[in-house]
Design an enzyme around this catalytic site. Structure first.
Site: not given
Ligand code: PBG
Ligand code: ZN
Length: 325
Positions: A120, A130, A195, A205, A216, A247, A273, A312
């Site tokens: 990304c 992104c 996603k 972030r 987004r 996700k 996360s 994680y």
């Molecule tokens: C970026 C990306 C994100 C995550 C993985 N790749 C965050 C987003 O889209 O803002 C999320 C990972 C997480 O929250 O553990 N494209």
């Molecule tokens: Zn991204």
């Protein structure tokens, strides 16, 4: 005499019989650990919002990857924390940029480890979006052209699997075309195929130092849309994605089971996360039993139909599974 006509409790009486009839199993083979690697730092930094998760210096990545391999973690997903951000994220397709370097470092340290790159731009752009921003929105097709450059750099660095997370339309077809045309037709693509635009990414972030202005919502999915969630993943399957993904995970298991019923591809869930932070911080405060909650959560992912789990907690789970046997 009782009027009960079937007794389910007969198969619940002892640990042995419960083990015998258990319908869902989880093992280390299913796990992928996401790792954050920051350029220009001397020692690892723990994340305030994700206790137990670190930004690793490039110099310490080899030892960490080797430790994981010894514990039976066989796949990692690499995220760069960039000090060279610009408007388009060009460091991500520089031959000696951070993404290429961490892939090479991980592969050299442990060649058998499956090294996956998160493909990304948000970790590499100043605005945190992104892709390429024009007139206040991410432009799809210019972003795809940069993504093609990025995945080729990752492939040349030795990556084992590409994982695009930007939710651009046509990203799988564009990646497949680029890889195949340069001799990388053997490299699989795991798409972040469904996603959602989720508040559960909050701690991430901070982790990758993304200062996102705006949302987004014009590229990630509306949380309310179950049918579209299926269509998104099936479209990526048509374009050639080898593995699909949902996700976040926990609050989208209806989507997981729906995709499972309609696709024969391997399916991953990303336990993100915010999901990690909620368990970790509640457990640290004595509200819940961390190990029990994590294992119950992983079991739910498998029961819903997930084959692979990005979490994680992967290293901790490996430790817990070792203790049990
Ligand atoms: C970026 C990306 C994100 C995550 C993985 N790749 C965050 C987003 O889209 O803002 C999320 C990972 C997480 O929250 O553990 N494209
Ligand atoms: Zn991204």
């Amino acid at each position: 005499m009782s009027s009960i006509d079937f007794r389910f409790r007969r198969l619940r009486r002892t640990p042995a019989i419960r083990d015998l009839v258990r319908q869902t199993h989880m093992s280390k083979d299913d796990l992928i650990l996401p790792i954050f690697v920051e350029e220009g730092i001397d020692s690892k930094v723990e994340l305030g919002t994700m206790p137990g998760v670190y930004r690793w210096p490039e110099a310490e990545l080899p030892e960490f990857v080797q430790r994981l391999w010894k514990k039976g973690i066989k796949a990692v997903m690499l995220f760069g924390v960039s000090h060279h951000k610009d408007a388009v994220g060009s460091d991500s397709w520089a031959e000696d940029g951070l993404m290429a370097r961490i892939i090479r470092t991980a592969k050299e340290a442990q060649p058998e480890m499956l090294v996956i790159s998160d493909n990304c731009f948000c970790e590499y752009t100043e605005h945190g979006h992104c892709g390429v921003v024009e007139e206040g929105d991410v432009t799809n097709d210019k972003t795809l052209a940069n993504l093609q450059k990025q995945v080729l750099v990752a492939a040349r660095a030795g990556v084992d699997m590409i994982a695009p997370s930007g939710m651009m339309d046509g990203m799988i077809a564009a990646i497949r075309e680029a890889l195949d045309s340069e001799g990388f037709s053997h490299i699989p693509v795991m798409s972040y195929s469904t996603k959602f635009a989720s508040a559960f990414y909050g701690p991430f972030r901070d982790a990758v130092d993304v200062h996102l202005k705006g949302t987004r919502d014009s590229y990630q999915m509306d949380k309310a849309n179950g049918r579209e969630a299926l269509a998104e993943s099936l479209q990526d399957e048509i374009e050639g994605a080898d593995i699909l993904m949902v996700k976040p995970a926990t609050v989208y298991l209806d989507v997981v089971s729906r995709i499972r019923e309609h696709s024969t591809r391997p399916l991953a869930v990303y336990h993100v996360s915010g999901e990690y932070a909620m368990i970790k911080i509640a457990a640290a405060n004595g509200a819940i039993d961390e190990k029990a909650i994590v294992m119950e959560t992983m079991t739910a992912f498998k029961r819903a139909g997930a084959d692979l789990i990005l979490t994680y907690f992967a290293e901790q789970i490996a430790d817990w599974l070792d203790q049990r046997s």
